[in-house]
Design an enzyme around this catalytic site. Sequence first.
Site, PDB file in Angstrom:
ATOM      1  N   HIS A  58       1.928  -1.111 -10.398  1.00 11.17           N
ATOM      2  CA  HIS A  58       2.539  -1.910  -9.342  1.00 11.17           C
ATOM      3  C   HIS A  58       3.689  -2.643 -10.022  1.00 11.17           C
ATOM      4  O   HIS A  58       3.603  -2.951 -11.217  1.00 11.17           O
ATOM      5  CB  HIS A  58       1.593  -2.979  -8.804  1.00 11.17           C
ATOM      6  CG  HIS A  58       0.327  -2.471  -8.212  1.00 11.17           C
ATOM      7  ND1 HIS A  58      -0.796  -2.202  -8.955  1.00 11.17           N
ATOM      8  CD2 HIS A  58       0.016  -2.172  -6.932  1.00 11.17           C
ATOM      9  CE1 HIS A  58      -1.768  -1.776  -8.157  1.00 11.17           C
ATOM     10  NE2 HIS A  58      -1.295  -1.741  -6.937  1.00 11.17           N
ATOM     11  N   ASP A  61       2.496  -5.537 -12.059  1.00 13.37           N
ATOM     12  CA  ASP A  61       1.629  -5.280 -13.221  1.00 13.37           C
ATOM     13  C   ASP A  61       2.480  -5.363 -14.489  1.00 13.37           C
ATOM     14  O   ASP A  61       1.982  -5.625 -15.578  1.00 13.37           O
ATOM     15  CB  ASP A  61       1.034  -3.871 -13.160  1.00 13.37           C
ATOM     16  CG  ASP A  61       0.103  -3.664 -11.983  1.00 13.37           C
ATOM     17  OD1 ASP A  61      -0.483  -4.654 -11.506  1.00 13.37           O
ATOM     18  OD2 ASP A  61      -0.022  -2.503 -11.527  1.00 13.37           O
ATOM     19  N   ASP A 259     -15.311  -2.281  -2.054  1.00 10.35           N
ATOM     20  CA  ASP A 259     -14.645  -1.343  -2.964  1.00 10.35           C
ATOM     21  C   ASP A 259     -15.116  -1.544  -4.412  1.00 10.35           C
ATOM     22  O   ASP A 259     -14.826  -2.557  -5.031  1.00 10.35           O
ATOM     23  CB  ASP A 259     -13.132  -1.643  -2.887  1.00 10.35           C
ATOM     24  CG  ASP A 259     -12.306  -0.494  -3.415  1.00 10.35           C
ATOM     25  OD1 ASP A 259     -11.084  -0.648  -3.458  1.00 10.35           O
ATOM     26  OD2 ASP A 259     -12.881   0.547  -3.784  1.00 10.35           O
ATOM     27  N   ASP A 261     -14.728   0.795  -6.965  1.00 11.26           N
ATOM     28  CA  ASP A 261     -13.813   1.399  -7.954  1.00 11.26           C
ATOM     29  C   ASP A 261     -14.558   1.761  -9.241  1.00 11.26           C
ATOM     30  O   ASP A 261     -14.119   1.448 -10.349  1.00 11.26           O
ATOM     31  CB  ASP A 261     -12.653   0.454  -8.275  1.00 11.26           C
ATOM     32  CG  ASP A 261     -11.706   0.288  -7.077  1.00 11.26           C
ATOM     33  OD1 ASP A 261     -11.002  -0.729  -7.029  1.00 11.26           O
ATOM     34  OD2 ASP A 261     -11.702   1.169  -6.206  1.00 11.26           O
ATOM     35  N   ASP A 291      -8.165   5.435 -10.217  1.00 12.32           N
ATOM     36  CA  ASP A 291      -7.952   4.058  -9.754  1.00 12.32           C
ATOM     37  C   ASP A 291      -9.318   3.392  -9.811  1.00 12.32           C
ATOM     38  O   ASP A 291     -10.021   3.292  -8.800  1.00 12.32           O
ATOM     39  CB  ASP A 291      -7.395   4.044  -8.337  1.00 12.32           C
ATOM     40  CG  ASP A 291      -7.066   2.617  -7.901  1.00 12.32           C
ATOM     41  OD1 ASP A 291      -6.685   2.424  -6.745  1.00 12.32           O
ATOM     42  OD2 ASP A 291      -7.239   1.695  -8.721  1.00 12.32           O
TER      43      ASP A 291
END
Length: 390
Positions: A58, A61, A259, A261, A291
């Site tokens: 991103h 980031d 989520d 992940d 991800d």
Amino acid sequence: MKRQDPYQPQPQHKFSFGLWTLGNRGRDPFGDAVRPPISPGQIVEMLAEVGAWGVNLHDNDLVPIEASAAERDRIVRDFKKACAQNGIVVPMATVSLFFHPVFRDGAFTANDPEVRAYAVQKTMRAMDLGAELGAKIFVLWGGREGTETDGCRRADEAVKRLREAVNYLCDYSIQQKYGYRFALEAKPNEPRADIYMSTTGHYLGFIPTLDHPEMVGVNPEVAHEHMAGLNFMHAVAQAWEAGKLFHIDLNDQAPGRYDQDLRFGSANLKSAFWLVKFLEDVGYDGSRHFDAHAYRTEDYEGVKDFARGCMRTYLILKEKAASWNADKEIAAILAELSSAPKTTPAVGKYSKAGAAKLLAHVFDKDAILRKRLPYERLDQLTVDILTGVR
Ligand code: DIG
Ligand code: MN
Ligand code: MN
């Protein structure tokens, strides 16, 4: 002589991770960070050490949201150097339109026109950054594009606002000659109570309404379709069949949870197997992007274990898929399943003659019912292969 590990990741496997995955410090809604911060350069070194091919990011980031132009250029220069020194490429870039409080009511679909315009501006700058790093895929995940109360806006107005933003960004990529393909990522909820475009299927219905549909595909994520209780491989297969599987987010997730992940294949090994088999059977040539992030219990040695595990499981399942495809008993079952008498009329493309033939045909339903469908045996053979007893 030490046998070469057959599950050692290689560049041709195209395994990539986001900066935010290995850089995840273990913060959650009920607890603070457990791992110290690490720099993008350190993450790139870690990725090279575990054998990854690519790193994604991103905008924020890498570049803090308040960085000056000079700071931004220095950070990008250092990051490009770290990637070059470690032989890591940047296949995908994306933008954070969810972390800063200004996006609390959404970004492209926010009620405040200033927020909508700022979201497009921020995405344009993130596209500039990604292009500078060589990215050719731009992911858009609308984590804040949703509602807690549907009194806040008409849901069809949200679709219109989203379309306006994506059309605008496609035109920006064309004007800048960035050559981006946009990959839209769905998720049913969290952080918003209900997120628009909640599944990959929703986006596959949205893309044809855009000005440049050929530039836009999807980025399905395992966890997000699992959160909705859906079969992830089916979503991927439909995207692939439509020529829209531009990217993929691999991880894992127990249904009905927020989520998670999780490390790829760590929760639903069999559904991960069907996914890997599909991607390998069709010759998917895009990134295998993880991800995901390590358990909160891990230190950075454990984070490396997490990253190695994602890639290792993919390669093990890739090998199992080859065994499944080569299995003679499975091949015989599959051949039997699709057999039919030579006189069976084909459907295919409609024609008057074909329709007349189909309407005139007499189907012997009792004979059809006598044909076996040995799916129990087929699935047990799959389990035998996955567990290594076959
Ligand atoms: C969450 O699953 C989203 C964000 O991490 C990011 O925008 C996208 C990139 O793959 N996935
Ligand atoms: Mn996720
Ligand atoms: Mn994702």
